[in-house]
Design a protein around this motif. Structure first.
Motif, mmCIF file in Angstrom:
data_model
loop_
_atom_site.group_PDB
_atom_site.id
_atom_site.type_symbol
_atom_site.label_atom_id
_atom_site.label_comp_id
_atom_site.label_asym_id
_atom_site.label_seq_id
_atom_site.Cartn_x
_atom_site.Cartn_y
_atom_site.Cartn_z
ATOM 1 N N UNK A 11 11.791 13.742 -2.384
ATOM 2 C CA UNK A 11 10.963 14.931 -2.615
ATOM 3 C C UNK A 11 9.694 14.577 -3.386
ATOM 4 N N UNK A 12 8.682 15.446 -3.245
ATOM 5 C CA UNK A 12 7.424 15.192 -3.952
ATOM 6 C C UNK A 12 6.877 16.400 -4.688
ATOM 7 N N UNK A 13 7.368 17.600 -4.399
ATOM 8 C CA UNK A 13 6.936 18.793 -5.126
ATOM 9 C C UNK A 13 5.777 19.518 -4.475
ATOM 10 N N UNK A 14 5.712 20.837 -4.719
ATOM 11 C CA UNK A 14 4.708 21.682 -4.067
ATOM 12 C C UNK A 14 3.288 21.338 -4.478
ATOM 13 N N UNK A 15 3.106 20.808 -5.696
ATOM 14 C CA UNK A 15 1.756 20.457 -6.152
ATOM 15 C C UNK A 15 1.126 19.410 -5.249
ATOM 16 N N UNK A 65 0.822 -1.199 0.000
ATOM 17 C CA UNK A 65 0.000 0.000 0.000
ATOM 18 C C UNK A 65 0.862 1.258 0.000
ATOM 19 N N UNK A 66 1.904 1.240 0.830
ATOM 20 C CA UNK A 66 2.816 2.393 0.891
ATOM 21 C C UNK A 66 3.505 2.611 -0.445
ATOM 22 N N UNK A 67 3.940 1.499 -1.043
ATOM 23 C CA UNK A 67 4.600 1.601 -2.343
ATOM 24 C C UNK A 67 3.640 2.144 -3.389
ATOM 25 N N UNK A 68 2.371 1.752 -3.309
ATOM 26 C CA UNK A 68 1.384 2.244 -4.254
ATOM 27 C C UNK A 68 1.190 3.750 -4.091
ATOM 28 N N UNK A 69 1.102 4.220 -2.846
ATOM 29 C CA UNK A 69 0.973 5.650 -2.592
ATOM 30 C C UNK A 69 2.192 6.387 -3.129
ATOM 31 N N UNK A 70 3.373 5.882 -2.805
ATOM 32 C CA UNK A 70 4.613 6.528 -3.251
ATOM 33 C C UNK A 70 4.705 6.549 -4.771
ATOM 34 N N UNK A 71 4.284 5.444 -5.398
ATOM 35 C CA UNK A 71 4.359 5.368 -6.863
ATOM 36 C C UNK A 71 3.416 6.354 -7.542
ATOM 37 N N UNK A 72 2.353 6.730 -6.854
ATOM 38 C CA UNK A 72 1.371 7.638 -7.441
ATOM 39 C C UNK A 72 1.772 9.105 -7.307
ATOM 40 N N UNK A 73 2.756 9.383 -6.466
ATOM 41 C CA UNK A 73 3.202 10.762 -6.280
ATOM 42 C C UNK A 73 4.048 11.209 -7.464
ATOM 43 N N UNK A 108 12.524 17.565 2.589
ATOM 44 C CA UNK A 108 11.879 16.602 1.693
ATOM 45 C C UNK A 108 10.576 16.072 2.303
ATOM 46 N N UNK A 109 9.516 16.010 1.488
ATOM 47 C CA UNK A 109 8.204 15.704 2.039
ATOM 48 C C UNK A 109 7.552 14.411 1.606
ATOM 49 N N UNK A 110 8.250 13.598 0.829
ATOM 50 C CA UNK A 110 7.590 12.405 0.290
ATOM 51 C C UNK A 110 7.153 11.441 1.393
ATOM 52 N N UNK A 111 8.031 11.174 2.347
ATOM 53 C CA UNK A 111 7.689 10.253 3.432
ATOM 54 C C UNK A 111 6.525 10.801 4.256
ATOM 55 N N UNK A 112 6.492 12.100 4.437
ATOM 56 C CA UNK A 112 5.399 12.769 5.146
ATOM 57 C C UNK A 112 4.068 12.523 4.437
ATOM 58 N N UNK A 113 4.059 12.685 3.127
ATOM 59 C CA UNK A 113 2.828 12.507 2.352
ATOM 60 C C UNK A 113 2.361 11.063 2.389
ATOM 61 N N UNK A 114 3.293 10.133 2.206
ATOM 62 C CA UNK A 114 2.932 8.715 2.217
ATOM 63 C C UNK A 114 2.336 8.341 3.572
ATOM 64 N N UNK A 115 2.981 8.770 4.650
ATOM 65 C CA UNK A 115 2.495 8.404 5.988
ATOM 66 C C UNK A 115 1.084 8.929 6.230
ATOM 67 N N UNK A 116 0.848 10.206 5.925
ATOM 68 C CA UNK A 116 -0.453 10.799 6.243
ATOM 69 C C UNK A 116 -1.544 10.358 5.267
ATOM 70 N N UNK A 117 -1.155 9.954 4.083
ATOM 71 C CA UNK A 117 -2.137 9.363 3.171
ATOM 72 C C UNK A 117 -2.593 8.012 3.705
#
Length: 399
Positions: free
Chosen positions: A40-44, A23-31, A215-224
């Protein structure tokens, strides 16, 4: 039997781990991918959960400090003006709209001798806009800038006043404080000469969320994956930083002209020690006397307000997510929050309402010694006035 149960427990745990990881990999792959790297994941991506903050920040000086030139927006700026700058009876630069864009065109004795297209705009426009153009993988500054104080065009700061000049190189070092990233390639041409090329498509314009929060990618994945968790994880929260760390984040771009970069500050993350990125050079550019341009943290740290406080930082007065530039009443209220018992003399009180403007008296605008500009028809340099961040009691003639 026990062995079978143990195997089933292990297999069950593995299955759960695989599901969670999947599930985490799926979230990360969609970013969206970010050129700065996998972390990093970008301001968008940030906008999805922080719409109001992102909307406010997008109109702030940090958010607007660089962007590609849009011809329609540029036309709104220079339409009412004369759109030219005359150096002498033989030389001038004219801003012209052509089929392929808007250009700064140099004329000598009525003949066009050079034309370069507006490509990138630097600055939020509160003080000025400066423009650059691309030539291959190198960037150069255009000879004219637009200054808000005169609502017209003048020679770009530091440029010669005798003739037009198109060859001032803009390097990645400039972008380190006016953008969030650019891909560069540095080649050693000789023992003392380095050549730099930049990829124009790699620029991340403005100062974005991850430039200040890390860098915010891990932050986004966790809270998603954990929407019920309201405490921010895996991202820098300013209140958790030490006083020095808070000042260092702002000091990346606001600590002055006496610093020599030891490595690119594109790699700086909140919590890093800024001393690992810069060293002081009191002999070189700017000297040992802080100039009002770019020295906000240096000047603040020399103020009594800062030295007599245990926790004052830039964030005590500034919220970078908001756009209240020039609103002296709001900033004055922030002064009063710490100075409620301050007494002024009757003469001072007679000058006006101190509750709406502490700033002009205690943080006056001063001319930069490093940044000046030349107006058309004038034989002297005009001062580039900037707000001093050395908070103090100034003589009357400096107010």
């Amino acid at each position: 039997m026990k062995g079978t149960k143990r195997i089933l427990v292990i297999l069950g745990a593995m299955a759960i781990a695989i599901v969670i990881l999947s599930r985490c990999m799926n979230v990360a792959d969609q970013l969206p991918k970010d050129i700065r790297g996998e972390a990093y994941t970008g301001a968008a991506t940030c906008i999805k959960c922080h719409k109001d903050l992102s909307s406010s920040y997008a109109h702030s000086a940090h958010g607007l400090t660089s962007k590609p030139v849009v011809d329609a927006a540029l036309l709104k700026i220079f339409a009412p003006d004369s759109n030219s700058f005359t150096f002498d009876p033989h030389q001038k630069v004219v801003i012209e709209k052509r089929d392929s864009g808007i250009f700064q065109v140099a004329y000598r004795d009525g003949k066009a001798v050079r034309a370069q297209k507006f490509d990138i705009q630097f600055g939020s426009g509160e003080k000025a806009y400066t423009y650059t153009y691309w030539q291959g993988k190198k960037m150069y500054e255009l000879p004219l800038s637009y200054f808000a104080a005169i609502r017209n065009w003048a020679i770009s700061p530091g440029f010669p006043k005798q003739t037009f000049y198109y060859d001032r190189a803009i390097t990645s070092r400039c972008l380190e404080c006016h953008a969030s990233y650019v891909e560069k390639k540095v080649t050693q041409k000789s023992a003392f000469v380095m050549d730099e090329e930049m990829e124009r498509g790699s620029i991340i314009y403005g100062i974005d969320c991850e430039r200040c929060h890390g860098p915010g990618k891990q932050h986004v994945v966790f809270h998603t994956e954990n929407p019920e968790e309201k405490t921010a994880k895996f991202i820098t929260i300013y209140k958790t930083l030490s006083r020095k760390q808070k000042m260092d984040v702002c000091g990346v771009c606001h600590s002055g002209n006496t610093l020599v970069a030891q490595r690119s500050v594109f790699g700086f993350e909140p919590g890093d020690d800024l001393d690992a990125y810069y060293s002081q050079d009191f002999v070189g550019f700017g000297g040992g006397n802080p100039d009002v341009h770019g020295n906000q943290t240096t000047m603040l740290m020399g103020s009594n307000c800062y030295r007599k406080s245990e926790n004052m930082t830039c964030q005590s007065c500034h919220n970078t997510h908001e756009n209240i530039k020039g609103n002296l009443s709001i900033y004055s209220q922030r002064c009063i929050s710490c100075h409620q018992t301050t007494k002024h003399s009757p003469a001072t009180l007679a000058k006006g309402s101190l509750t709406t403007n502490c700033i002009d008296c205690h943080m006056p605008k001063e001319p930069s010694k490093l940044i000046t500009f030349q107006q058309a028809g004038k034989d002297h340099l005009s001062a580039y006035m900037l707000r001093s961040h050395h908070i103090a009691i100034y003589p009357v003639n400096k107010k």
